[in-house]
Each structure stands twice: as structure tokens, then as C-alpha cells.
Design a protein around this motif. Structure first.
Motif, short mmCIF file in Angstrom:
data_model
loop_
_atom_site.label_atom_id
_atom_site.label_comp_id
_atom_site.label_asym_id
_atom_site.label_seq_id
_atom_site.Cartn_x
_atom_site.Cartn_y
_atom_site.Cartn_z
N VAL A 44 -4.55 -1.84 -12.23
CA VAL A 44 -4.79 -0.49 -11.70
C VAL A 44 -3.58 -0.03 -10.90
O VAL A 44 -2.99 -0.80 -10.13
N LEU A 45 -3.23 1.24 -11.06
CA LEU A 45 -2.24 1.90 -10.22
C LEU A 45 -2.95 3.04 -9.51
O LEU A 45 -3.50 3.94 -10.16
N ASP A 46 -2.95 3.00 -8.19
CA ASP A 46 -3.65 3.99 -7.37
C ASP A 46 -2.60 4.81 -6.62
O ASP A 46 -2.06 4.38 -5.60
N LEU A 47 -2.30 6.01 -7.15
CA LEU A 47 -1.31 6.90 -6.56
C LEU A 47 -1.98 7.81 -5.53
O LEU A 47 -3.12 8.23 -5.72
N TYR A 48 -1.22 8.14 -4.47
CA TYR A 48 -1.81 8.89 -3.35
C TYR A 48 -3.06 8.15 -2.89
O TYR A 48 -4.15 8.72 -2.77
N ALA A 49 -2.92 6.87 -2.63
CA ALA A 49 -4.06 5.96 -2.51
C ALA A 49 -4.93 6.24 -1.30
O ALA A 49 -6.12 5.89 -1.31
N GLY A 50 -4.38 6.83 -0.24
CA GLY A 50 -5.18 7.07 0.95
C GLY A 50 -5.73 5.77 1.50
O GLY A 50 -4.98 4.83 1.79
N THR A 51 -7.03 5.66 1.61
CA THR A 51 -7.67 4.45 2.13
C THR A 51 -7.71 3.31 1.12
O THR A 51 -8.13 2.21 1.45
N LEU A 95 2.87 -0.08 -1.93
CA LEU A 95 4.20 0.54 -1.83
C LEU A 95 4.11 1.67 -0.82
O LEU A 95 3.49 2.70 -1.10
N PRO A 96 4.69 1.48 0.37
CA PRO A 96 4.57 2.49 1.43
C PRO A 96 5.62 3.59 1.28
O PRO A 96 6.54 3.71 2.09
N GLU A 97 5.49 4.39 0.27
CA GLU A 97 6.48 5.44 0.01
C GLU A 97 5.84 6.58 -0.77
O GLU A 97 4.70 6.48 -1.23
N ARG A 98 6.60 7.65 -0.92
CA ARG A 98 6.12 8.81 -1.64
C ARG A 98 6.00 8.48 -3.13
O ARG A 98 6.78 7.70 -3.68
N VAL A 99 5.04 9.11 -3.78
CA VAL A 99 4.83 8.87 -5.20
C VAL A 99 6.07 9.25 -6.00
O VAL A 99 6.46 8.55 -6.95
N ALA A 100 6.73 10.35 -5.63
CA ALA A 100 7.92 10.78 -6.36
C ALA A 100 9.03 9.74 -6.32
O ALA A 100 9.84 9.64 -7.25
N ARG A 101 9.08 8.94 -5.28
CA ARG A 101 10.08 7.88 -5.16
C ARG A 101 9.60 6.60 -5.85
O ARG A 101 10.38 5.89 -6.49
N ALA A 102 8.31 6.32 -5.73
CA ALA A 102 7.77 5.08 -6.30
C ALA A 102 7.75 5.10 -7.82
O ALA A 102 7.97 4.07 -8.46
#
Length: 224
Positions: A44-51, A95-102
């Protein structure tokens, strides 16, 4: 907020205070996983994962691993608390970064070796962006297409009043609306070259021409 079902069902999720993070509600999450069905073994890839609610729900229901992408500090604190509390460190990577960078980094060989135990390739991708960023989220998903496994499923959450732009990278399987929130379910579209080659191929010697395609009677349509 809570985990809906599976091994962690009923456990409470830590969520940040304030309005910067908009978690998917329990009702919408339950409906989402009812539509997805079996997720056992999925990467699974959870983008803008929030909690981390979506990725954690997937693991609770049998998914193999999850990568979370989130850069908001308060959301990251909540996400890490949830991962620690549910003993999911061995099954997840954050990954503690923006989705556009990740997104481009997940395609790079060095980054892929770092996250190799968790994917890619990904079988299931969640994207729950701020509603104003839905087209940027779709652009990130399009960029990540080479990191998706055959048959991968993608779920994009967006404001009902603001649907994503059209895309040739994905096919829309269905969409479901829950008040102000709509879930769009995608799969990868066939490669254009493969479709073109198939259409342009000459029939083998002696082969009969394919039957004419009958016009659609208009009775069945996908959900828009």
C-alpha cells in the motif's frame, strides 16, 4: 476516529487537533473498504496520509506493508503515534515530505532500494489530498504509474463539487459520493502502443475479418 475492522478493529486512532488535517470519516472509510474487498497481501502507498488511517486500516485487514507520505508536522506526530501504538513499525515506512517531492524519489533506484521491503510495486494507492490540490494529486499519481503493479487499484478522494481533470493514464472504474466527499476508483489504462499495435495488425493469411462491432444500446453506463 477508529480502525473499522480486521486485527486492529475498534482501536482508537490518534488525530491532530485543528482543521489543517481532514481525516476520512469512519463512514466513508468503511464504505471504501467495502468496495475494495480483499486487500490481503497488498503493498500500500498512502499519499497525503494524515493520521495514517487508510494505510493502517488496510494493514488491519491483511495488507502486507504500507508507505505513508505526509509532511504536516502535527499529522506526522499523530501518524507516528499510531504506528508505534499498533506495533506496525516493521510493516510500514514513513516519508516525511511533500507528495510532489516523494513521487519522483520513489521511482529513483536509490530511493527504491531504501523502501524495497515496502514497495514499489504498489498494489493499492490512496490519495486523500487537500481538496484544492486534487489535480496536483492526480499529477503525482500519473508520475507514479511505473511504480504500480499490474491490476493495481487507486483511490482518489476529492470534493464532490470539484472532480479531478480527465486523465489518459487511468481508467475510472467507479465513483461513489458521500455528501461533500467523492471517492474515485482507478486502474491503470492499457498502454497506448499495445492498443495501437493490436488495432493496426494485419489479419493472418486466410483469416476471416472480425465481426463488426454492434452499436451500444445505451443501457449500461459507468458511474460518473
Amino acid at each position: 476516529m477508529r480502525v473499522i475492522a480486521g486485527q486492529l478493529g475498534g482501536r482508537t486512532l490518534t488525530a491532530p487537533h485543528g482543521m489543517d488535517t481532514r481525516p476520512t470519516t469512519d463512514r466513508v472509510r468503511e464504505a471504501l473498504f467495502s468496495i475494495l474487498g480483499d486487500v490481503r497481501g497488498a503493498r500500500v502507498l498512502d499519499l497525503y496520509a494524515g493520521t495514517g488511517a487508510l494505510g493502517i486500516e488496510a494493514i488491519s485487514r491483511g495488507a502486507a506493508t504500507a508507505i505513508f507520505v505526509e509532511n504536516d508536522r502535527s499529522a506526522l506526530r499523530a501518524l507516528r503515534k499510531n504506528v508505534d501504538a499498533f506495533l506496525l513499525i516493521a510493516l510500514t515506512h514513513t516519508l516525511p515530505e511533500r507528495v510532489a517531492r516523494a513521487a519522483p524519489r520513489l521511482l529513483a533506484p536509490i530511493a527504491r532500494s531504501t523502501v524495497a521491503p515496502f514497495g514499489p510495486p504498489f498494489d493499492l494507492v490512496f490519495a486523500d489530498p487537500p481538496y484544492a490540490d486534487v489535480d496536483n494529486a492526480l499529477a503525482a499519481l500519473e508520475l507514479l504509474a511505473p511504480a504500480l503493479a499490474p491490476g493495481a487499484r487507486i483511490v482518489l478522494e476529492h470534493a464532490t463539487r470539484q472532480p479531478p481533470r480527465p486523465t489518459s493514464t487511468f481508467l475510472t472504474e467507479r465513483s461513489r459520493t458521500y455528501g461533500d466527499t467523492t471517492l474515485a476508483f482507478f486502474t491503470l489504462a492499457p498502454a497506448p502502443s499495445a492498443t495501437a499495435d493490436h488495432n493496426d495488425a494485419e489479419p493472418a493469411p486466410g483469416a476471416s475479418a472480425p465481426p463488426a462491432v454492434q452499436p451500444d444500446d445505451g443501457h449500461e453506463h459507468g458511474t460518473r
